[in-house]
Every structure is written in structure tokens, then in C-alpha cells.
Scaffold this active site. Sequence first.
Site, mmCIF file in Angstrom:
data_model
loop_
_atom_site.group_PDB
_atom_site.id
_atom_site.type_symbol
_atom_site.label_atom_id
_atom_site.label_comp_id
_atom_site.label_asym_id
_atom_site.label_seq_id
_atom_site.Cartn_x
_atom_site.Cartn_y
_atom_site.Cartn_z
ATOM 1 N N ASP A 82 -0.596 18.312 -4.765
ATOM 2 C CA ASP A 82 0.198 17.401 -5.763
ATOM 3 C C ASP A 82 1.526 17.567 -5.612
ATOM 4 O O ASP A 82 2.171 18.574 -4.878
ATOM 5 C CB ASP A 82 -0.429 17.598 -7.105
ATOM 6 C CG ASP A 82 -1.589 17.666 -7.412
ATOM 7 O OD1 ASP A 82 -2.130 16.495 -6.927
ATOM 8 O OD2 ASP A 82 -2.253 18.338 -8.243
ATOM 9 N N TYR A 86 -6.072 29.728 -3.071
ATOM 10 C CA TYR A 86 -4.756 29.332 -3.550
ATOM 11 C C TYR A 86 -4.230 30.537 -4.624
ATOM 12 O O TYR A 86 -5.104 31.778 -4.726
ATOM 13 C CB TYR A 86 -4.977 28.324 -4.784
ATOM 14 C CG TYR A 86 -5.116 26.723 -4.103
ATOM 15 C CD1 TYR A 86 -4.052 26.011 -3.988
ATOM 16 C CD2 TYR A 86 -6.278 26.490 -3.637
ATOM 17 C CE1 TYR A 86 -3.980 24.624 -3.664
ATOM 18 C CE2 TYR A 86 -6.373 25.189 -3.232
ATOM 19 C CZ TYR A 86 -5.329 24.419 -3.118
ATOM 20 O OH TYR A 86 -5.661 23.187 -2.499
#
Length: 245
Positions: A52, A110
Site C-alpha cells: 500500500d 513483514y
Amino acid sequence: MPRYKLTFEYDGTGFSGWQVQPEARTVEGVAEEAFSTLYQQPVDLIGQGRTDAGVHAMAQTAHADLPDVYTAKRILHAMKGLLPDDVALLQIEKSDPQFHARFNARSRRYRYDVHTRPSPLNRHRYWIVNGDIDESILTVCAGKIIGKQDFKNFCIPPDTEKMTTECTILFSEWKSFPSGFGFTYHIEGNRFLRHMVRRLVGGMVHTAQGKMSIDDFESLLNGPEQKQKAFSAPAHGLTLMEVKY
């Protein structure tokens, strides 16, 4: 043309995400422009997935079919001059012709960084959170995420009803900063939905601050779909660390 596996690092601050979008600066867009300049023809990159706007990456992978005219060393050198300062091509290697950056990926890893005091130098890297955070509650919540589960309350709804919201989480752990002024969350899974890591982090931090109970967190995780999804932590604290094949 041979197929190549590419690995990029980027600072997501100045980008509207990875994926090409009309009238927007994206990582994929500037990378394709750089490769097209080098080869003097259009080049299409296929990423392992999209990040994003504002999300960073230490090792975003992609693949591309490129003319067999330059060595990997020559391409890496050329990209240093063709890519902007906030993107770098770290590695390029020839791959199997059938290699697919997205479909061949086994897992993604992540990290998310949370800081508990003002930090001007890290304001584009950390989520600066006011108030106390109970580390023991973070640990409890992180443990509940592991395994195959439905994350429908921790994502933006998929574009199609045929897309499942089930994911398998292989690793989920919080670690406190040595300074004592923050935490880093590490998570690895077979796949992730849009805003999923950010909503998991937001939900866990809010629980650890007493803004919701552990039972509330579990109901989002195990209960029916709710109109009010988990709070989404800011994008700039999130970094894609690794894609495993």
C-alpha cells in the site's frame, strides 16, 4: 526472452504503493520506466504482491522477461543511475521460464515498528503511539493469530467473492526495543490480505492499551464478519522484509 527474478528495496514514503496506477507515482511504475529506458522498449514487471501507499520494502520480488543483451552486473549498474533515490534494484538473476513471483511464493514476512515516544527522525518508519502498551497482552494476542484462520475482520474486503479470506500464519511475535521505548512485530504467512497486517497490529495495540478486551480481539478473529473492522495502523510503520520461494 529469458525470465529474470528481481529484488527491490524501497522507501514507500513518496509512493502510492507498488502497483501501477493512473496519475500516481508507484514503485512498479518507476521501475518499469527505468527498465524500458535501458532496453528501449516496453518492459512489464510482475510483482509478488502489492504494498500500500507508504509501506516500505527490504526485499520486494518481481519477475520480468528481458532481452538477453546485458549481464546481471551490467543491469544492476545501469539501474543505479536510472532508478530514483528511494528505490534500488538489489538483485537480478535468471530464473526458470515458468517462475512466477506471485504464484511460486511460499510465504511472506513483514515487520511493523511501534514507538512510544516522539521520534522526529523515525516519523516515516514508526507508528508513534501515545500512552502505555502492555507487552504481555501483545504477546497473548500475537499467539492467537498463528495457524490457519479467517481474517475477514482484519482486511479490506476482497474485490471478488470467490477470493478467500483464509490465511495461514506461520510466525507471529512482538519484541520490545532495547531502549524500552517501543516494539517490533514480526509476522510470516503464506499470504496476506489488503491492510491485514496493519489491522492486526492496530487491533493488538488497542487491546494492549485497554481500548478493547482480549475477548473483543478474539471475537474479531474467530467470530462472524462485523461492520466495524479492526483499527488499521498507519502504513509507514510496515515493511515487507522477505518473500520465500
